[in-house]
Design an enzyme around this catalytic site. Structure first.
Site, PDB file in Angstrom:
ATOM      1  N   TYR A  87       0.840  -1.193   0.000  1.00 16.40           N
ATOM      2  CA  TYR A  87       0.000   0.000   0.000  1.00 16.40           C
ATOM      3  C   TYR A  87       0.881   1.252   0.000  1.00 16.40           C
ATOM      4  O   TYR A  87       0.561   2.248  -0.641  1.00 16.40           O
ATOM      5  CB  TYR A  87      -0.937   0.015   1.214  1.00 16.40           C
ATOM      6  CG  TYR A  87      -1.968  -1.085   1.211  1.00 16.40           C
ATOM      7  CD1 TYR A  87      -3.004  -1.093   0.282  1.00 16.40           C
ATOM      8  CD2 TYR A  87      -1.922  -2.119   2.136  1.00 16.40           C
ATOM      9  CE1 TYR A  87      -3.959  -2.101   0.272  1.00 16.40           C
ATOM     10  CE2 TYR A  87      -2.868  -3.132   2.138  1.00 16.40           C
ATOM     11  CZ  TYR A  87      -3.878  -3.112   1.207  1.00 16.40           C
ATOM     12  OH  TYR A  87      -4.821  -4.116   1.207  1.00 16.40           O
ATOM     13  N   ASN A 108     -13.164   0.203  -4.262  1.00 14.71           N
ATOM     14  CA  ASN A 108     -13.009  -0.140  -5.677  1.00 14.71           C
ATOM     15  C   ASN A 108     -14.295  -0.807  -6.180  1.00 14.71           C
ATOM     16  O   ASN A 108     -14.643  -1.899  -5.733  1.00 14.71           O
ATOM     17  CB  ASN A 108     -11.815  -1.084  -5.827  1.00 14.71           C
ATOM     18  CG  ASN A 108     -11.630  -1.621  -7.220  1.00 14.71           C
ATOM     19  OD1 ASN A 108     -12.275  -1.182  -8.166  1.00 14.71           O
ATOM     20  ND2 ASN A 108     -10.740  -2.592  -7.344  1.00 14.71           N
ATOM     21  N   CYS A 116      -7.199  -4.645  -7.074  1.00 12.91           N
ATOM     22  CA  CYS A 116      -6.857  -4.187  -5.730  1.00 12.91           C
ATOM     23  C   CYS A 116      -6.268  -5.321  -4.886  1.00 12.91           C
ATOM     24  O   CYS A 116      -5.584  -5.059  -3.894  1.00 12.91           O
ATOM     25  CB  CYS A 116      -8.060  -3.548  -5.047  1.00 12.91           C
ATOM     26  SG  CYS A 116      -9.531  -4.570  -4.983  1.00 12.91           S
ATOM     27  N   HIS A 117      -6.487  -6.573  -5.313  1.00  9.99           N
ATOM     28  CA  HIS A 117      -5.907  -7.701  -4.576  1.00  9.99           C
ATOM     29  C   HIS A 117      -4.383  -7.715  -4.675  1.00  9.99           C
ATOM     30  O   HIS A 117      -3.719  -8.367  -3.882  1.00  9.99           O
ATOM     31  CB  HIS A 117      -6.480  -9.033  -5.093  1.00  9.99           C
ATOM     32  CG  HIS A 117      -6.220  -9.284  -6.543  1.00  9.99           C
ATOM     33  ND1 HIS A 117      -7.036  -8.757  -7.536  1.00  9.99           N
ATOM     34  CD2 HIS A 117      -5.241  -9.969  -7.184  1.00  9.99           C
ATOM     35  CE1 HIS A 117      -6.566  -9.129  -8.720  1.00  9.99           C
ATOM     36  NE2 HIS A 117      -5.471  -9.861  -8.536  1.00  9.99           N
ATOM     37  N   GLU A 144      -2.377 -15.707 -10.080  1.00 10.05           N
ATOM     38  CA  GLU A 144      -1.485 -14.903 -10.902  1.00 10.05           C
ATOM     39  C   GLU A 144      -0.023 -15.302 -10.751  1.00 10.05           C
ATOM     40  O   GLU A 144       0.807 -14.918 -11.582  1.00 10.05           O
ATOM     41  CB  GLU A 144      -1.672 -13.421 -10.568  1.00 10.05           C
ATOM     42  CG  GLU A 144      -3.042 -12.925 -10.970  1.00 10.05           C
ATOM     43  CD  GLU A 144      -3.244 -11.432 -10.739  1.00 10.05           C
ATOM     44  OE1 GLU A 144      -2.293 -10.744 -10.345  1.00 10.05           O
ATOM     45  OE2 GLU A 144      -4.380 -10.961 -10.963  1.00 10.05           O
TER      46      GLU A 144
END
Length: 148
Positions: A87, A108, A116-117, A144
């Site tokens: 962050y 979001n 945002c993850h 991912e």
């Protein structure tokens, strides 16, 4: 507002369209289903993403938010596939503080589409309010991490 839902490994997702752009992704099954061209594309691309065949979603989006939230969301969208930024790192690019970035990420309206993850705390995952909470965030990060 047209909506179309899909089943995902972490629960149902509902896409909402307004005036030719994706404006929301919500957890849960939408009551009224309308298969517009855009929503069908969103469904197909999300399935490809969840199958590990697609690294990003290529859809017109129009998330509603403040100028600051828009900057944070644009920065979140720039985090490359398979990477996470703290962050604090997002705040360095978008302005504000780690806490204000986390607050913008919480609001979001297009989770996963605006990833945002991929934003994490300095120590650990931080929070995630969508789906099944941190289990969903872990799932997306691990998805991912696999080769496409």
């Amino acid at each position: 507002m047209p909506q179309l839902s899909i089943h995902a490994p972490f629960g149902a997702l509902t896409f909402s369209e307004d005036d030719g752009a994706l404006v929301a992704v919500d957890w849960g099954w939408g009551r009224d289903q309308e298969a517009t061209e855009l929503l069908v594309r969103a469904r197909e691309q999300m399935h490809e993403y969840l199958d590990g065949e697609r690294r990003s979603l290529d859809l017109p989006i129009r998330p509603a938010g403040s100028a600051y939230q828009q900057r944070v969301w644009a920065t979140l969208a720039s985090i490359p596939w398979g990477q996470t930024w703290t962050y604090s790192a997002v705040a360095d690019r978008a302005g504000g503080s780690a806490r204000s970035v986390a607050a913008a990420a919480l609001r979001n309206p297009l989770p996963i589409v605006i990833p945002c993850h991929r934003a994490v705390a300095d120590r650990g995952l931080g929070g995630y309010s969508e789906g099944q909470g941190l289990d969903t965030k872990r799932y997306l990060i691990q998805l991912e991490a696999r080769p496409a």
